[in-house]
Design a protein around this motif. Structure first.
Motif, PDB file in Angstrom:
ATOM      1  N   PRO A   1      -6.453  -0.272   2.903  1.00 49.97           N
ATOM      2  CA  PRO A   1      -5.359   0.676   2.718  1.00 49.97           C
ATOM      3  C   PRO A   1      -5.509   1.810   3.726  1.00 49.97           C
ATOM      4  CG  PRO A   1      -7.071   1.157   1.142  1.00 49.97           C
ATOM      5  CD  PRO A   1      -7.550  -0.043   1.942  1.00 49.97           C
TER       6      PRO A   1
ATOM      7  N   GLN B   1       2.120  -0.968   6.202  1.00 49.64           N
ATOM      8  CA  GLN B   1       1.888  -2.346   5.741  1.00 49.64           C
ATOM      9  C   GLN B   1       1.460  -3.264   6.883  1.00 49.64           C
ATOM     10  OE1 GLN B   1       1.837  -2.069   2.565  1.00 49.64           O
ATOM     11  NE2 GLN B   1       2.896  -0.103   2.794  1.00 49.64           N
TER      12      GLN B   1
ATOM     13  N   ALA C   1       0.849  -1.182   0.000  1.00 47.49           N
ATOM     14  CA  ALA C   1       0.000   0.000   0.000  1.00 47.49           C
ATOM     15  C   ALA C   1       0.890   1.239   0.000  1.00 47.49           C
ATOM     16  CB  ALA C   1      -0.911   0.004   1.226  1.00 47.49           C
TER      17      ALA C   1
ATOM     18  N   THR D   1      -2.187  -2.449   7.100  1.00 48.55           N
ATOM     19  CA  THR D   1      -2.878  -2.915   5.899  1.00 48.55           C
ATOM     20  C   THR D   1      -3.015  -4.431   5.902  1.00 48.55           C
ATOM     21  OG1 THR D   1      -2.113  -1.006   4.614  1.00 48.55           O
ATOM     22  CG2 THR D   1      -2.765  -2.954   3.378  1.00 48.55           C
TER      23      THR D   1
ATOM     24  N   ILE E   1      -2.780  -5.857   1.245  1.00 48.62           N
ATOM     25  CA  ILE E   1      -4.188  -5.673   1.585  1.00 48.62           C
ATOM     26  C   ILE E   1      -4.958  -6.995   1.583  1.00 48.62           C
ATOM     27  CG2 ILE E   1      -5.015  -5.302  -0.780  1.00 48.62           C
ATOM     28  CD1 ILE E   1      -6.674  -2.984   0.267  1.00 48.62           C
TER      29      ILE E   1
END
Length: 486
Positions: free
Chosen positions: A60, A51, A43, A54, A414
């Motif tokens: 995100p 991250q 992301a 995420t 994600i």
């Protein structure tokens, strides 16, 4: 057949092109024996704690609200950007926002389903909190090397140290700490806590990449250390773990590019006559969170001030892609929604410094300019949109997944939580923006349709391009790469 479980092992910052039979034989063997997701992306910004959040929420920053490793939001009233490893500020932000992590967290979903979550992390202080935002109140064990105050009570940090000895001192490469964490995982966290989903976060090779360089001896030693630790995990998995239902997701959270030059954005903008500071105030029109990946909050969100800032940035050779919160018309910028950054917490303007695909002096593609004075020239960096930092490792293995395949369908950090939920046989959370990677499962769907989008904008002599891809089942596009083109 035992109930399926999932262990996530993260090698922070590992570049996929470093996963070779010579450099990382254990990781490479696992990747080629299971599923290797080739076109997977971080992301934006491609920073670690973005991250972490995420991966553990399936959202995100637009959904989970952790906008960067450090981000400035005037609503918080802080005198500078909030570093997401500043525990005191994070607690204060939690009170202001109501929830620091705005989206539902994997650990919360598992708790609601009667399943157990656990984590061991060698990452920075904020890593533990973002791995499981409500873990302390839900009695979930999250053990951080930074001690009892950062670990949750259920992790019993003092007892772990009594049993396994103190956490080794961090050095380059951070091999002893990685080895200690693997031991705690295999001899304590998994057998004693019996989680259904567990995360091991190792802060190498990221640490050595940053301060010693991607092609350095210490960087290579760091890869060897985490590979050896993963070899111990694979030994356990082959003799015991797989029979107990464990699947493994091995991944990195982002890649790295090489710092080719350093300078100060604040000084450069000040020389252009802009009133720049760390927080908005009577004498500060622009609150800058500096770095290779930077963002700026503009006083009163004044369109005239935003316009002046954008025009100033576009005139600088050092500036890369520029994204704005407001629609300013045909101004050469792209909306922050293109990079999934459209949150109420977002700054008015986000931009990165320049990057190029050319090789570094060490022979690795991907070089940048940076505003991170603690990182030496030749050191590694991430946070932007270069394809070499967005592309991370994502390998899946176990009875839930296919064997010996490479998949080119776009995916990302994600998708980690949705994929864990599917592997555990749990329903998907309806709000998650990511998707379970169906095409990676032994019993799953065919690869979904992929539609690539090219977003271009320019003004005067400035031009930029960001490429994304929409994949069936995902509510948000995946980033592919972004770069200033003129």
């Amino acid at each position: 057949m035992p109930a399926q479980k999932v262990l996530v092992v993260v090698f922070d910052g590992m570049r996929p092109d470093h996963v070779t039979p010579n450099q990382a034989p254990n990781i490479h063997g696992f990747a080629t024996g299971g599923v290797w997701m080739r076109n997977t992306a971080s992301a934006f910004p491609s920073e670690t704690r973005v991250q972490v959040t995420t991966s553990m929420t399936g959202h995100p920053p637009a959904g989970h609200g952790i906008m960067a490793n450090a981000f400035y939001d005037p609503a918080l009233g802080f005198s500078s950007a909030m570093d997401t490893s500043d525990d005191e500020r994070m607690r204060a932000a939690d009170r202001v926002y109501g929830r620091l992590i705005a989206a539902h967290h994997l650990s919360e979903i598992l708790w609601g389903a009667g399943r157990k979550f656990a984590a061991v992390t060698t990452g920075k202080v904020g890593n533990a909190r973002l791995l499981a935002g409500r873990a302390a109140e839900l009695n979930q064990p999250v053990l951080s090397i930074w001690g009892d105050a950062i670990s949750t009570p259920a992790a019993q940090f003092a007892k772990v140290v009594e049993r396994f000895g103190p956490v080794p001192q961090q050095v380059f490469p951070n091999s002893a700490v990685a080895d200690w964490a693997v031991t705690v995982l295999l001899e304590h966290t998994i057998p004693d806590h019996k989680p259904d989903a567990c995360v091991l976060w190792l802060n190498e090779p990221d640490l050595s990449y940053h301060y010693r360089g991607l092609a350095s001896g210490d960087g290579q030693s760091a890869i060897g250390a985490v590979d050896a630790g993963f070899g111990r995990i694979l030994d356990w998995w082959k003799t015991q773990g797989r029979e107990e239902g464990w699947n493994i997701i091995a991944m990195s959270d982002h890649g790295h590019v090489t710092v080719e030059g350093q300078f100060s954005v604040a000084e450069a903008l000040t020389k252009e006559g802009l009133k720049v500071g760390k927080a908005l105030g009577p004498d500060v029109d622009y609150a800058l969170k500096s770095g290779y990946s930077a963002h700026i909050a503009v006083r009163d969100r004044d369109p005239a001030l935003v316009k002046r800032l954008v025009e100033t940035l576009q005139a600088q050779d050092w500036c890369g892609p520029i994204m704005t919160r407001a629609d300013l018309g045909d101004d050469g910028t792209l909306p922050i929604s293109v990079v999934n950054w459209d949150s109420p917490r977002a700054a008015d303007v986000a931009f990165t410094l320049r990057s190029w695909d050319r090789d570094s002096e060490g022979g690795l593609p991907g070089v940048i300019l940076a505003d991170n004075p603690d990182i030496p020239l030749g050191g590694g960096m991430h946070g932007g949109l270069n394809r070499r930092e967005l592309n991370h490792c994502l390998f899946l293995g176990g009875d839930s997944f296919r064997k010996g395949v490479e998949i080119a369908t776009p995916s990302g950090t994600i998708d980690v939580s949705p994929t864990i939920l599917k592997a555990l046989g749990l329903p998907q959370h309806p709000l998650m923006a990511g998707r379970p990677i169906e095409e990676a499962f032994a019993i799953g769907d065919a690869a979904p349709e992929v539609v690539e989008q090219v977003h271009e904008a320019g003004r005067g002599g400035y031009a930029q391009k960001i490429v994304t891809a929409t994949v069936g089942g995902a509510k948000r596009p995946y980033l592919r790469w972004g770069m200033r083109t003129a």
